[in-house]
Scaffold this active site. Structure first.
Site, PDB file in Angstrom:
ATOM      1  N   ASP A 109       5.541  -9.643   0.294  1.00 31.06           N
ATOM      2  CA  ASP A 109       4.288  -9.865  -0.049  1.00 31.06           C
ATOM      3  C   ASP A 109       3.765 -11.246  -0.276  1.00 31.06           C
ATOM      4  O   ASP A 109       3.243 -11.518  -1.445  1.00 31.06           O
ATOM      5  CB  ASP A 109       3.852  -8.736  -1.206  1.00 31.06           C
ATOM      6  CG  ASP A 109       4.612  -7.382  -1.075  1.00 31.06           C
ATOM      7  OD1 ASP A 109       4.520  -7.031   0.030  1.00 31.06           O
ATOM      8  OD2 ASP A 109       4.939  -6.813  -1.881  1.00 31.06           O
ATOM      9  N   GLU A 134      -2.826  -1.119   3.676  1.00 28.75           N
ATOM     10  CA  GLU A 134      -2.681  -1.905   2.392  1.00 28.75           C
ATOM     11  C   GLU A 134      -2.916  -3.655   2.750  1.00 28.75           C
ATOM     12  O   GLU A 134      -3.064  -3.901   3.905  1.00 28.75           O
ATOM     13  CB  GLU A 134      -1.395  -1.683   1.956  1.00 28.75           C
ATOM     14  CG  GLU A 134      -0.114  -1.758   2.445  1.00 28.75           C
ATOM     15  CD  GLU A 134       1.170  -1.210   2.081  1.00 28.75           C
ATOM     16  OE1 GLU A 134       1.117  -0.712   0.811  1.00 28.75           O
ATOM     17  OE2 GLU A 134       2.173  -1.641   2.659  1.00 28.75           O
TER      18      GLU A 134
HETATM   19  O1  FUB Z   1       5.916  -4.872  -2.318  1.00 25.55           O
HETATM   20  C1  FUB Z   1       5.401  -3.431  -2.704  1.00 25.55           C
HETATM   21  C2  FUB Z   1       4.345  -2.992  -1.957  1.00 25.55           C
HETATM   22  O2  FUB Z   1       5.013  -2.922  -0.461  1.00 25.55           O
HETATM   23  C3  FUB Z   1       2.966  -3.870  -1.518  1.00 25.55           C
HETATM   24  O3  FUB Z   1       2.070  -3.732  -2.744  1.00 25.55           O
HETATM   25  C4  FUB Z   1       2.555  -3.198  -0.368  1.00 25.55           C
HETATM   26  O4  FUB Z   1       1.735  -4.014   0.079  1.00 25.55           O
HETATM   27  C5  FUB Z   1       3.993  -3.393   0.339  1.00 25.55           C
HETATM   28  O5  FUB Z   1       4.158  -4.346   0.996  1.00 25.55           O
END
Ligand code: FUB
Length: 372
Positions: free
Chosen positions: A59, A271
């Site tokens: 991320d 997301e």
């Molecule tokens: O790294 C945890 C979660 O997985 C992140 O918040 C999301 O965007 C996904 O990458």
């Protein structure tokens, strides 16, 4: 979330995987030599190599601050031993470490722990994807984590240094919920925060106002013909610690002005929001989660609506895809992650590659596995 299998395993990946199984040294603040991209490019199916190998990172939120260096604020993956499920429980991270580099392709420094879960009074578990901002001599770290009631909130921590340590606020941002905060600074000095993630990111639990618990709301809402669940955004307060206004939905529209629908899993928001501005155009970029694309939409102001334009990145190895986009010395770059080092969806490694725009401002789609 089900892991996707690695269909091609190079000698490099095997070697890296074995190295990843070995006990890891303590994180160092010494620069680490970059992965030998030039030597391995021909043999590797991957477009680019992991930026660091001594810790797992994901991320990546990349910024070029006033000193001209690149700072990456990633999630810090580790083997917590939590079984995999559709809510992402296996992503049970507990701290953050910042990466920095003078230039793209140069040595990368892995800095010591910048913020630990035990230092944040309201956090229960799962320190997920962070971002950072800089204003008037202070660095701000924005991070999602579950509170003691297992509800994702957004926290803020501050530091005089870009790499921390960061001092957290005692409470999460008032009215915040869900995951993946991303902060955008506009040309007039205003800062905006974009937030959201469905499924394990809990955005779907807030669609009627308050938080609704229970397994019935673990995933999409079920009506494929309804508009997709939107992320939200707000201008930040002058002190950067709170929303300056009631958060607003971020609308992603199709070319005809109709909303992208919930059933359109190839294009609907899942997301990882990230906003940048180029040539006066606001780019809202995001992950589609269960279809594993990075997509983008454009608008003429930070609030949107944004009109869907196209794909940035084809699926990487591993279930999640999450990124940032930044400019350095007149070139644009995509920071992203995959699971090259571990082959495990919850143990990721960040990477970087150049991003190319066409004359009309559209983005050329990147294939992360050109040698596959
Ligand atoms: O790294 C945890 C979660 O997985 C992140 O918040 C999301 O965007 C996904 O990458």
């Amino acid at each position: 979330m089900s892991s996707r299998t690695i269909s091609f395993v190079s000698a490099i990946a095997i070697a890296a995987g074995l190295a990843a199984c070995a006990p890891k040294p303590e994180p160092s603040s010494e620069p680490v030599a970059p992965a030998p991209e030039a030597e391995t490019a021909e043999a590797s199916p991957y477009l680019s190599q992991p930026l660091v190998t001594e810790i797992y990172t994901a991320d990546p939120s990349a910024h070029v601050w006033d000193d001209g260096k690149i700072y990456i604020y990633p999630s810090h993956d580790y083997e917590a031993g939590v079984p995999e499920d559709d809510l992402g429980s296996h992503f049970d991270m507990r701290d953050y470490q910042v990466l920095s580099m003078d230039e793209v392709g140069g040595p990368v420094t892995v800095h010591p722990v910048a913020l630990d879960k035990d230092d944040v009074p309201w956090v229960g578990r799962q320190m997920w994807a962070p971002d950072a901002a800089f204003k008037d001599g202070t660095y701000y770290l924005y991070f999602p984590a579950k509170d003691k009631d297992d509800i994702f909130r957004i926290g803020v921590a501050t530091s005089a240094s870009p790499v921390g340590p960061f001092t957290p606020q005692a409470e999460p941002m008032a009215g915040s919920h869900s995951i993946d905060p991303a902060v955008f600074k506009d040309d007039d000095g205003s800062y905006y925060i974009y937030v959201g993630g469905i499924w394990g990111g809990q955005l779907q639990r807030w669609q009627t106002g308050g938080y609704i618990a229970g397994d019935a709301l673990n995933g999409d809402l079920g009506d494929d013909s309804a508009p997709a669940i939107p992320p939200y955004m707000a201008k930040l307060s002058d002190d950067m610690l709170e929303f300056a206004e009631t958060p607003k939905d971020v609308l992603i529209l199709d070319a005809d002005g109709s909303p992208i629908l919930a059933g359109d899993h190839d294009r609907r928001f899942f997301e990882a929001p990230w906003v940048f501005k180029k040539d006066g155009v606001y780019y809202f970029t995001y992950s589609t989660g269960d279809t594993h694309f990075l997509q983008y939409a454009t608008g003429d102001n930070p609030y949107g609506p944004f009109t869907y334009q196209g794909k940035i990145l084809d699926p990487v190895e591993g279930w999640t895809s999450h990124h940032s986009i930044f400019e350095k010395d007149g070139k644009w770059y995509l920071a992203y992650h995959d699971t090259q080092l571990s082959g495990k969806t919850h143990l990721r490694n960040v990477k970087m590659t150049e991003l190319h725009f066409n004359e009309d401002g559209s983005i050329q789609t990147i294939d992360p596995m050109p040698g596959k």
